[in-house]
Motif scaffolding. Structure first.
Motif, PDB file in Angstrom:
ATOM      1  N   SER A 240       0.682  -1.180  -0.144  1.00 39.14           N
ATOM      2  CA  SER A 240      -0.116  -0.008  -0.137  1.00 39.14           C
ATOM      3  C   SER A 240       1.017   1.095  -0.017  1.00 39.14           C
ATOM      4  CB  SER A 240      -0.954  -0.141   1.147  1.00 39.14           C
ATOM      5  OG  SER A 240      -0.152   0.220   2.277  1.00 39.14           O
ATOM      6  N   LYS A 241       0.333   2.398  -0.288  1.00 42.31           N
ATOM      7  CA  LYS A 241       1.107   3.345  -0.205  1.00 42.31           C
ATOM      8  C   LYS A 241       0.139   4.741  -0.238  1.00 42.31           C
ATOM      9  CE  LYS A 241       1.072   4.265  -5.121  1.00 42.31           C
ATOM     10  NZ  LYS A 241       1.571   4.832  -6.617  1.00 42.31           N
TER      11      LYS A 241
ATOM     12  N   VAL B 189       1.505   0.500   4.805  1.00 46.60           N
ATOM     13  CA  VAL B 189       0.539   0.486   6.097  1.00 46.60           C
ATOM     14  C   VAL B 189      -0.459  -0.314   5.688  1.00 46.60           C
ATOM     15  CG1 VAL B 189      -0.804   2.202   6.980  1.00 46.60           C
ATOM     16  CG2 VAL B 189       1.174   3.110   6.100  1.00 46.60           C
ATOM     17  N   ASP B 190      -0.815  -1.114   6.780  1.00 45.36           N
ATOM     18  CA  ASP B 190      -1.796  -2.070   6.759  1.00 45.36           C
ATOM     19  C   ASP B 190      -3.037  -1.605   7.162  1.00 45.36           C
ATOM     20  OD1 ASP B 190      -0.123  -4.393   5.910  1.00 45.36           O
ATOM     21  OD2 ASP B 190       0.658  -4.168   7.972  1.00 45.36           O
ATOM     22  N   THR B 191      -3.130  -1.103   8.272  1.00 40.63           N
ATOM     23  CA  THR B 191      -4.299  -0.432   9.020  1.00 40.63           C
ATOM     24  C   THR B 191      -4.120   1.303   8.955  1.00 40.63           C
ATOM     25  OG1 THR B 191      -4.619  -2.467  10.281  1.00 40.63           O
ATOM     26  CG2 THR B 191      -5.825  -0.330  11.043  1.00 40.63           C
ATOM     27  N   LEU B 192      -5.110   1.740   8.532  1.00 40.25           N
ATOM     28  CA  LEU B 192      -5.092   3.380   8.654  1.00 40.25           C
ATOM     29  C   LEU B 192      -6.031   3.725   9.923  1.00 40.25           C
ATOM     30  CD1 LEU B 192      -3.980   6.029   7.574  1.00 40.25           C
ATOM     31  CD2 LEU B 192      -6.184   6.318   6.281  1.00 40.25           C
ATOM     32  N   PHE B 193      -5.737   4.387  10.879  1.00 37.74           N
ATOM     33  CA  PHE B 193      -6.826   4.853  11.979  1.00 37.74           C
ATOM     34  C   PHE B 193      -7.226   6.385  11.174  1.00 37.74           C
ATOM     35  CE2 PHE B 193      -4.427   2.184  15.102  1.00 37.74           C
ATOM     36  CZ  PHE B 193      -5.485   1.278  15.175  1.00 37.74           C
TER      37      PHE B 193
ATOM     38  N   GLY C 173      -4.719   1.338  -0.292  1.00 41.19           N
ATOM     39  CA  GLY C 173      -4.605   0.008  -0.255  1.00 41.19           C
ATOM     40  C   GLY C 173      -4.778  -0.310   1.258  1.00 41.19           C
ATOM     41  N   ALA C 174      -4.423   0.685   2.244  1.00 44.53           N
ATOM     42  CA  ALA C 174      -4.621   0.387   3.567  1.00 44.53           C
ATOM     43  C   ALA C 174      -6.219   0.116   4.214  1.00 44.53           C
ATOM     44  CB  ALA C 174      -4.088   1.245   4.459  1.00 44.53           C
TER      45      ALA C 174
ATOM     46  N   GLY D 186      -0.177  -6.673  14.967  1.00 43.27           N
ATOM     47  CA  GLY D 186       1.253  -6.686  14.484  1.00 43.27           C
ATOM     48  C   GLY D 186       1.481  -6.258  13.413  1.00 43.27           C
ATOM     49  N   GLY D 187       0.759  -5.520  12.693  1.00 46.52           N
ATOM     50  CA  GLY D 187       0.868  -4.933  11.116  1.00 46.52           C
ATOM     51  C   GLY D 187       1.513  -3.579  11.358  1.00 46.52           C
ATOM     52  N   THR D 188       1.415  -2.709  10.500  1.00 46.08           N
ATOM     53  CA  THR D 188       1.771  -1.280  10.234  1.00 46.08           C
ATOM     54  C   THR D 188       0.735  -0.561  10.173  1.00 46.08           C
ATOM     55  OG1 THR D 188       3.829  -2.258   9.021  1.00 46.08           O
ATOM     56  CG2 THR D 188       3.287   0.014   8.936  1.00 46.08           C
ATOM     57  N   VAL D 189       0.821   0.795  11.045  1.00 44.89           N
ATOM     58  CA  VAL D 189      -0.498   1.651  11.180  1.00 44.89           C
ATOM     59  C   VAL D 189       0.073   2.826  10.894  1.00 44.89           C
ATOM     60  CG1 VAL D 189      -1.805  -0.157  12.623  1.00 44.89           C
ATOM     61  CG2 VAL D 189      -0.410   1.618  13.814  1.00 44.89           C
ATOM     62  N   ALA D 190      -1.012   3.718  10.777  1.00 46.68           N
ATOM     63  CA  ALA D 190      -0.754   5.272  10.499  1.00 46.68           C
ATOM     64  C   ALA D 190      -1.851   5.840  10.840  1.00 46.68           C
ATOM     65  CB  ALA D 190      -0.310   5.479   9.088  1.00 46.68           C
ATOM     66  N   PHE D 191      -1.893   7.289  10.967  1.00 42.98           N
ATOM     67  CA  PHE D 191      -2.989   7.869  11.558  1.00 42.98           C
ATOM     68  C   PHE D 191      -3.468   9.008  10.449  1.00 42.98           C
ATOM     69  CE2 PHE D 191      -4.053   6.921  15.999  1.00 42.98           C
ATOM     70  CZ  PHE D 191      -2.966   5.986  16.163  1.00 42.98           C
ATOM     71  N   LEU D 192      -4.544   9.279  10.367  1.00 44.48           N
ATOM     72  CA  LEU D 192      -4.931  10.499   9.284  1.00 44.48           C
ATOM     73  C   LEU D 192      -6.099  11.123   9.937  1.00 44.48           C
ATOM     74  CD1 LEU D 192      -3.875  11.101   6.578  1.00 44.48           C
ATOM     75  CD2 LEU D 192      -5.530  10.104   5.544  1.00 44.48           C
ATOM     76  N   GLY D 193      -6.064  12.407   9.883  1.00 44.77           N
ATOM     77  CA  GLY D 193      -7.299  13.152  10.341  1.00 44.77           C
ATOM     78  C   GLY D 193      -7.155  14.488  10.373  1.00 44.77           C
ATOM     79  N   SER D 194      -8.034  15.223  10.672  1.00 44.68           N
ATOM     80  CA  SER D 194      -7.879  16.696  10.627  1.00 44.68           C
ATOM     81  C   SER D 194      -6.961  17.252  11.917  1.00 44.68           C
ATOM     82  CB  SER D 194      -9.056  17.653  10.420  1.00 44.68           C
ATOM     83  OG  SER D 194      -9.823  17.144   9.533  1.00 44.68           O
ATOM     84  N   SER D 195      -6.392  18.422  11.743  1.00 43.05           N
ATOM     85  CA  SER D 195      -5.629  18.867  12.954  1.00 43.05           C
ATOM     86  C   SER D 195      -6.604  19.289  14.086  1.00 43.05           C
ATOM     87  CB  SER D 195      -5.171  20.282  12.557  1.00 43.05           C
ATOM     88  OG  SER D 195      -4.320  20.793  13.603  1.00 43.05           O
ATOM     89  N   GLY D 196      -6.075  18.767  15.289  1.00 40.65           N
ATOM     90  CA  GLY D 196      -6.795  18.870  16.469  1.00 40.65           C
ATOM     91  C   GLY D 196      -7.791  17.858  17.039  1.00 40.65           C
ATOM     92  N   VAL D 197      -7.867  16.894  16.064  1.00 42.93           N
ATOM     93  CA  VAL D 197      -8.806  15.709  16.745  1.00 42.93           C
ATOM     94  C   VAL D 197      -8.260  14.897  17.649  1.00 42.93           C
ATOM     95  CG1 VAL D 197     -10.042  15.647  14.386  1.00 42.93           C
ATOM     96  CG2 VAL D 197      -8.136  14.363  14.597  1.00 42.93           C
TER      97      VAL D 197
END
Ligand code: GDP
Ligand code: ZN
Length: 356
Positions: free
Chosen positions: A93-94, A113-117, A142-143, A194-205
């Protein structure tokens, strides 16, 4: 030293290795990129690596070069030199953005990234349409997205349930969380698996707060980085790839953080529905709400019915969007001009040859 599995290695990457390749090379994961020098984690430890000239020259674009989260194959020379990076394995994924450099170019801000929060605040600005935009980014990447409904401590149970139902209606899992109280943190760990995660979301959340909650007492990690030459040095910047206590890998690059802004820019009209609806009363169709006469949006900002700051951020994002579009247009126009030139050369040759 790291075990491959603890860095997020799995079958997907293992099957890309040719027989015999591991006799001379080791798999490693990119933890940081800085002007084509890469900090890598591998079973050989943590070190710096650089590209082979071949890899640099065969890369068709910047997106072919390693990015944080990528798996690569390295040769680790004897002695105290930098490792040499030979091959980038295919990405599962990218996340990318258009880098506005000399030309508009795809820039990978996080790979594999496997899981995107996707974090949203239940308080104030709960906006399902914005969440949908972030979900689109996740699916394009792809996450697997998981929506984190944060700041539950500031919200009554009824509206929490309503928000949960909204997300369920989108066919996505959600976790109700409170970074300050610690609610939902164990569920986040469960989603990491056990996978790879990343965070996305607006500022301040509450992304940083949730990341700190996931990291627990490890958050003040100021481990020394050892360079191949044996000189230690302290890391001053925040780490872009971290191993989570209890398993899993977290990717938190500056580029990933900026996606929030670029995404918002792309969605100016949907994120600013209130301004959009005020704008229907502007005298001019294409009013930019800057200095045009008869502007209903500025009138609303002046009489206080529209938040001044909201209008300011609308203008800021709008400018960025136009800037990016202009860059892209210029890149496209240059490409077309080249193609036309090539075509005309062909046409001229045709007539010249025919005239013989
Ligand atoms: P980011 O911009 O998404 O990284 O957001 P931050 O983590 O910096 O949080 C923004 C603000 O919201 C900070 O003042 C946090 O203390 C606060 N915050 C974050 N999570 C929560 C939460 O669950 N409940 C409450 N009440 N405040 C929170
Ligand atoms: Zn206007």
């Amino acid at each position: 030293m790291f075990r491959l599995e603890e860095l997020g290695w799995n079958e997907f990457f293992a099957t890309q290795i040719a027989r015999g390749e591991l006799e001379t090379m080791v798999p490693a994961r990119i933890a940081e990129e800085n002007r084509e020098i890469y900090r890598v984690f591998s079973p050989e430890g943590e070190r710096w690596a650089e590209l082979t000239g071949k890899l640099r020259h065969t890369a068709g674009s910047r997106a072919d070069l390693p990015a944080v989260g990528d798996w690569v194959l390295l040769r680790v020379p004897d002695g105290a030199q930098r490792a040499i990076l030979h091959r980038v394995l295919a990405r599962r994924s990218k996340f990318s953005r258009k880098a506005a450099g000399k030309k508009t170019e795809e820039q990978i801000v996080a790979a594999n990234v496997d899981t995107l929060f996707v974090v949203a605040s239940l308080h104030h600005e709960f906006n399902p349409r914005r969440i949908e935009r972030y979900l689109t980014l996740a699916w394009d990447s792809g996450a697997r997205p998981v929506v984190v409904l944060n700041k539950a401590d500031l919200c009554d149970p009824a509206s929490i349930h309503e928000a949960e139902a909204t997300i369920a209606g989108l066919g996505v899992s959600s976790v109700v969380a409170s970074a300050t109280r610690g609610d939902g943190v164990s569920q986040l760990h469960a989603h990491v698996r056990g996978g790879t995660v990343a965070f996305l979301g607006s500022s301040g959340v509450g992304k940083s707060s949730l990341i700190n909650a996931l990291l627990g007492e490890h958050r003040q990690d100021t481990k020394e980085v050892r360079e191949g030459d044996g000189k230690g040095r302290h890391t001053t910047t925040t780490r872009q790839m971290l191993l989570l206590p209890g398993g899993g890998v977290l990717i938190d690059t500056p580029g990933m953080r900026e996606l929030q802004l670029w995404d918002a820019a792309a969605g100016v009209s949907s994120a600013f529905a209130d301004i959009q609806s005020l704008a229907q009363d502007c005298r001019f169709r294409d009013c930019r709400h800057e200095s045009e006469p008869g502007c209903a949006v500025r009138a609303a900002a002046e009489d206080g019915s529209l938040d001044q700051e909201r209008l300011a951020s609308y203008h800021k994002l709008g400018r960025e969007e136009r800037f990016l579009e202009a860059k892209q247009d210029a890149a496209v126009r240059a490409k077309q001009a080249k193609a036309v030139k090539r075509l005309m050369r062909g046409v001229n040759r045709f007539y010249r040859d025919r005239g013989r």
